[in-house]
Scaffold this active site. Structure first.
Site, PDB file in Angstrom:
ATOM      1  CG  ASP A 179     -25.417 -38.291 -87.824  1.00 54.36           C
ATOM      2  OD1 ASP A 179     -25.110 -36.608 -87.706  1.00 54.36           O
ATOM      3  OD2 ASP A 179     -24.538 -39.116 -88.626  1.00 54.36           O
TER       4      ASP A 179
ATOM      5  CD  GLU B 104     -46.194 -43.430 -79.071  1.00 54.88           C
ATOM      6  OE1 GLU B 104     -45.049 -43.141 -77.494  1.00 54.88           O
ATOM      7  OE2 GLU B 104     -46.062 -44.451 -79.403  1.00 54.88           O
TER       8      GLU B 104
HETATM    9  C1  GLC Z   1     -23.643 -36.328 -89.777  1.00 54.92           C
HETATM   10  C2  GLC Z   1     -22.123 -35.058 -88.594  1.00 54.92           C
HETATM   11  C3  GLC Z   1     -21.544 -35.860 -88.675  1.00 54.92           C
HETATM   12  C4  GLC Z   1     -20.668 -37.255 -88.807  1.00 54.92           C
HETATM   13  C5  GLC Z   1     -21.435 -37.990 -89.833  1.00 54.92           C
HETATM   14  C6  GLC Z   1     -21.660 -39.710 -89.426  1.00 54.92           C
HETATM   15  O1  GLC Z   1     -22.715 -35.167 -90.754  1.00 54.92           O
HETATM   16  O2  GLC Z   1     -22.673 -33.887 -88.261  1.00 54.92           O
HETATM   17  O3  GLC Z   1     -20.338 -35.327 -87.855  1.00 54.92           O
HETATM   18  O4  GLC Z   1     -19.024 -37.326 -88.876  1.00 54.92           O
HETATM   19  O5  GLC Z   1     -23.155 -37.404 -89.675  1.00 54.92           O
HETATM   20  O6  GLC Z   1     -22.107 -40.144 -88.198  1.00 54.92           O
END
Ligand code: GLC
Length: 578
Positions: free
Chosen positions: A238, A287
Site C-alpha cells: 500500500d 529466504e
Molecule cells: C491505498 C489504498 C486505499 C487507502 C490508502 C491509505 O491507496 O488502496 O484504499 O485508503 O492507501 O492506506
C-alpha cells in the site's frame, strides 16, 4: 485473412499472414522467464464486501473460503486480499492496529490459514495487503508515542514535529492530507498543553511511520516473515511510493494527490530512498524461495508514479516484481491513448526485465462499467452522487466488456476487482448516512468518496441482501436492480458478463496470452486498437463511433458483444481473431 496453424512463428516472420495491407510496426517480445507473476490473472477480494458467513452484514474470511471455488471456476490464477487485520476500520482496514492478527469482524488466524490452504488446494495463489506507510492511531506504538515526551524513542517511530509560528500553533509544513484538509494533527502533551504535531498523509487516525528509524524497518521484516511462514505468495504494498519523505519535510504548494503526474516528485512521494526498503524486502522474500532463479514470492507496488520509467525503478531485478499500471486505469477511452500507454509501459518495464500489469477497477476508483458510461469516460471522479451526471449503464457496460477483453489479451499480469465479472456498476445513490469512506467526511461531502465501488456482492437474485449474508444484512445497501447482476442469475444466462469473463479467462489461459509478446498492427481506422499477441491472437477493439471492417475469413475466438452479419466490428466492441 490467412489462418495459420502456427500463428506465433508464421505471423511474426511472414507478413503475408496478416490481414491484407497491414504491417507490423513495433514488437514487444515475450517476457523472459515463466514465473507466475509475469502473466497471471489476479482477482482482488475486498473482504468486507465479498461474502458474509456469520450474518452480521460484513464479509469475512470463512465467507471468502466458502466461495473460492467460484473464483477457481471463474478462471483466475490468484487472489489479492485487501486488509483483514485488526483495525477500527476508519479507512476500511487500511488503518492497522495489529499486523499479525485478524480483526474479529473477519475471523481468526485459523480462518486465514484455512483460506490460504483451501486457495492453494484449488490452485489459487494468495497475495495479502501490507500497509507500511502508516498504522492506525490505535496501534500500541502510536498510543505509546502519545504517552511519551517529545524526542522520545516512542515518538521517533512516527513523524512528530514542533509546529511553526507563535507557540508552535501552525502545522510544521503546508502539506494537505490526500483525504482532504491538513496532513498534521496537534497532540496534547502530558502537561495538558497543546504540543507537537504528527504527520498523516491520509486520515488523522492513520499516522505516518518514520521509515528512517531502523526499528520500523525491522518490524516490517518481521511482519513479512510472519505471513510468508503462513504460506502467502506475496504482498500488495500500500502507498509503496510514500514511505520515505524528502529530508526536512519541505513545503509543497500544490494539492497532494496520489496520481501526482508531475515529472518532479512531490516531497512525500517517490523519493529515491524508498528503493532501499524494497531491496531489503526482496531479500526477505528470497529466504522463502527455492534456491535458483525462480521467484515464487512476489511484491506488487501500489505506486502512483509517473512517468513509467520512474515506476519501472520499483521493478528492478532486486526490488519488486509488479506495480499497478494506473496510467492504463486512468487512460481516456481512445485508441491512440491506450496505444501510447501500453507501449510506454511495456517499453519502460522491458528495460528492467519486468512484466507489466493491467487493471481497470479497484476499491479506490469508480467501477469501470460506470466510468466508461460518463460523458468523459476518462474522467476520474472520486465517487458519484445521485445529483451528479449519471453514467449511461448500457454504454458503460458495453465499453467495460470491450476494455476488459483487450486488457485480457495484453501480455503481462491482469488484475480484476470483485464484481467486475458481473459487470457491476458503481452505486450512485447511497444515502449520506451510510457512507464510511474518510474522504467524504474530511472534504465535508465535497467528494462522495469510494463507498460506491465497495457495495456487498450480489450472489443470489431472489434472496434478501442478494444472498450476500445468511441474514440478508449488508453493511452498505445494494441497489435494488442488482437482482439482474446476481451470480446465480448471470450463471444461468449464456450472454451474461459472468459467462463472458469465464470464456475470456479460459481462452487467455489456454493460449497463455499473459506470457506472450505484442505487435501493433497498423492499417485500421484511427479509432481501432489493433495488436497481435504473439501467442496467437489478433485483437481489434473499436473505440470509435463507426463500425470497422473485420478481416474476411478470420476466425472469431471471442467478442465482447454480439457481432452483426455485416462483417463489421461495431462501436465499443472488441474481438479476438485467429
Ligand atoms: C491505498 C489504498 C486505499 C487507502 C490508502 C491509505 O491507496 O488502496 O484504499 O485508503 O492507501 O492506506
Amino acid at each position: 485473412m490467412v489462418v495459420c496453424s502456427f500463428i506465433e512463428s508464421c505471423c511474426l516472420t511472414d507478413t503475408g499472414c496478416l490481414p491484407y495491407g497491414y504491417r507490423m510496426v513495433a514488437t514487444h517480445p515475450s517476457a523472459s522467464g515463466s514465473d507466475w507473476w509475469r502473466g497471471d490473472v489476479i482477482y482482488q477480494v475486498y473482504p468486507r464486501s465479498f461474502m458474509d458467513s456469520d450474518g452480521d452484514g460484513v464479509g469475512d474470511l470463512p465467507g471468502i473460503t466458502a466461495r473460492l471455488s467460484y473464483l477457481a471456476e471463474l478462471g483466475v490464477d490468484a487472489i489479492w486480499l485487501s486488509p483483514f487485520y485488526v483495525s477500527p476500520q476508519n479507512d476500511g482496514g487500511y488503518d492497522v492496529v495489529d499486523y499479525r492478527a485478524i480483526d474479529p469482524l473477519f475471523g481468526t488466524l485459523h480462518d486465514a490459514d484455512e483460506l490460504i490452504s483451501t486457495a492453494h488446494d484449488l490452485g489459487l495463489r494468495v497475495i495479502v495487503d501490507l500497509v507500511p506507510n502508516h498504522t492506525s492511531a490505535e496501534h500500541p506504538w502510536f498510543k505509546a508515542a502519545l504517552a511519551a515526551p517529545p524526542g522520545s524513542p516512542e515518538r521517533n517511530r512516527y513523524l512528530f514535529r514542533e509546529g511553526r509560528g507563535k507557540h508552535g500553533a501552525e502545522p510544521p509544513n503546508n502539506w494537505k492530507s490526500i483525504f482532504g484538509s491538513t496532513a498534521w494533527t496537534r497532540v496534547v502533551e502530558a502537561d495538558g498543553q497543546p504540543g507537537q504535531w504528527y504527520l498523516h498523509l491520509f486520515d488523522r487516525t492513520q499516522p505516518d511511520l518514520n521509515w528512517d528509524n531502523p526499528e520500523v524497518r525491522d518490524e516490517f521484516d518481521s511482519v513479512l516473515r510472519f505471513w510468508l511462514q503462513r504460506g502467502v505468495d506475496g504482498f500488495r504494498v500500500d502507498v509503496a511510493h510514500g514511505l520515505v519523505k524528502a529530508p526536512g519535510l519541505p513545503d509543497h504548494d500544490e494539492k497532494i494527490v496520489m496520481a501526482d503526474g508531475s515529472p518532479k516528485p512531490a516531497p512525500m512521494f517517490d523519493q529515491d530512498g524508498v528503493h532501499e526498503i524494497y531491496r531489503r524486502w526482496r531479500k526477505v522474500l528470497d529466504e522463502f524461495d527455492p534456491p535458483g532463479l525462480h521467484q515464487t514470492k512476489a511484491l506488487v507496488a501500489e505506486a502512483w508514479v509517473w512517468p513509467p520509467s520512474r515506476l519501472a525503478k520499483y521493478l528492478r531485478p532486486d526490488e519488486m516484481q509488479q506495480a499497478f499500471n494506473f496510467e492504463f486505469l486512468t487512460s481516456k477511452w481512445n485508441a491512440a491513448n491506450y496505444r501510447k500507454v501500453i507501449d510506454s509501459s511495456l517499453t519502460a518495464n522491458e528495460a528492467v526485465g519486468a512484466p507489466t500489469t493491467w487493471v481497470l477497477s479497484n476499491h479506490d476508483v469508480v467501477r469501470h462499467a460506470s466510468r466508461f458510461g460518463l460523458k468523459d469516460p476518462g474522467s476520474r471522479p472520486n465517487g458519484i452522487y445521485a445529483t451528479d451526471e449519471q453514467p449511461d449503464e448500457v454504454l458503460g457496460l458495453r465499453r467495460a466488456r470491450a476494455g476488459t477483453l483487450f486488457m485480457l489479451a495484453l501480455p503481462g499480469s491482469a488484475y480484476l476487482y470483485q464484481g467486475e465479472e458481473l459487470g457491476l456498476p458503481e452505486h450512485t445513490s447511497l444515502p449520506d448516512e451510510v457512507r464510511q469512506a474518510p474522504e467524504f467526511f474530511r472534504t465535508h461531502g465535497e467528494e462522495a468518496g469510494r463507498d460506491g465501488c465497495r457495495v456487498p456482492l450480489p450472489w443470489a437474485a431472489d434472496s434478501p441482501g442478494f444472498g450476500f449474508s445468511p441474514t440478508g444484512k449488508t453493511w452498505l445497501p445494494q441497489p435494488t436492480d442488482w437482482r439482474n447482476y446476481a451470480v446465480d442469475a448471470e450463471a444461468a444466462d449464456p450472454a451474461s458478463t459472468l459467462n463472458f469473463y469465464r470464456s475470456a479467462l479460459a481462452l487467455r489461459r489456454k493460449l497463455n496470452l499473459g506470457f506472450g509478446g505484442l505487435t501493433w498492427v497498423d492499417g485500421y481506422p484511427d479509432a481501432t486498437l489493433a495488436f497481435r499477441n504473439t501467442k496467437g491472437v489478433l485483437v481489434l477493439a473499436n473505440l470509435g463511433k463507426k463500425p470497422i471492417p473485420l478481416p474476411p475469413d478470420a476466425k472469431v475466438l471471442i467478442n465482447s458483444d454480439p457481432l452483426p452479419n455485416s462483417g463489421k466490428l461495431p462501436a465499443d466492441t472488441t474481438v479476438w481473431l485467429q
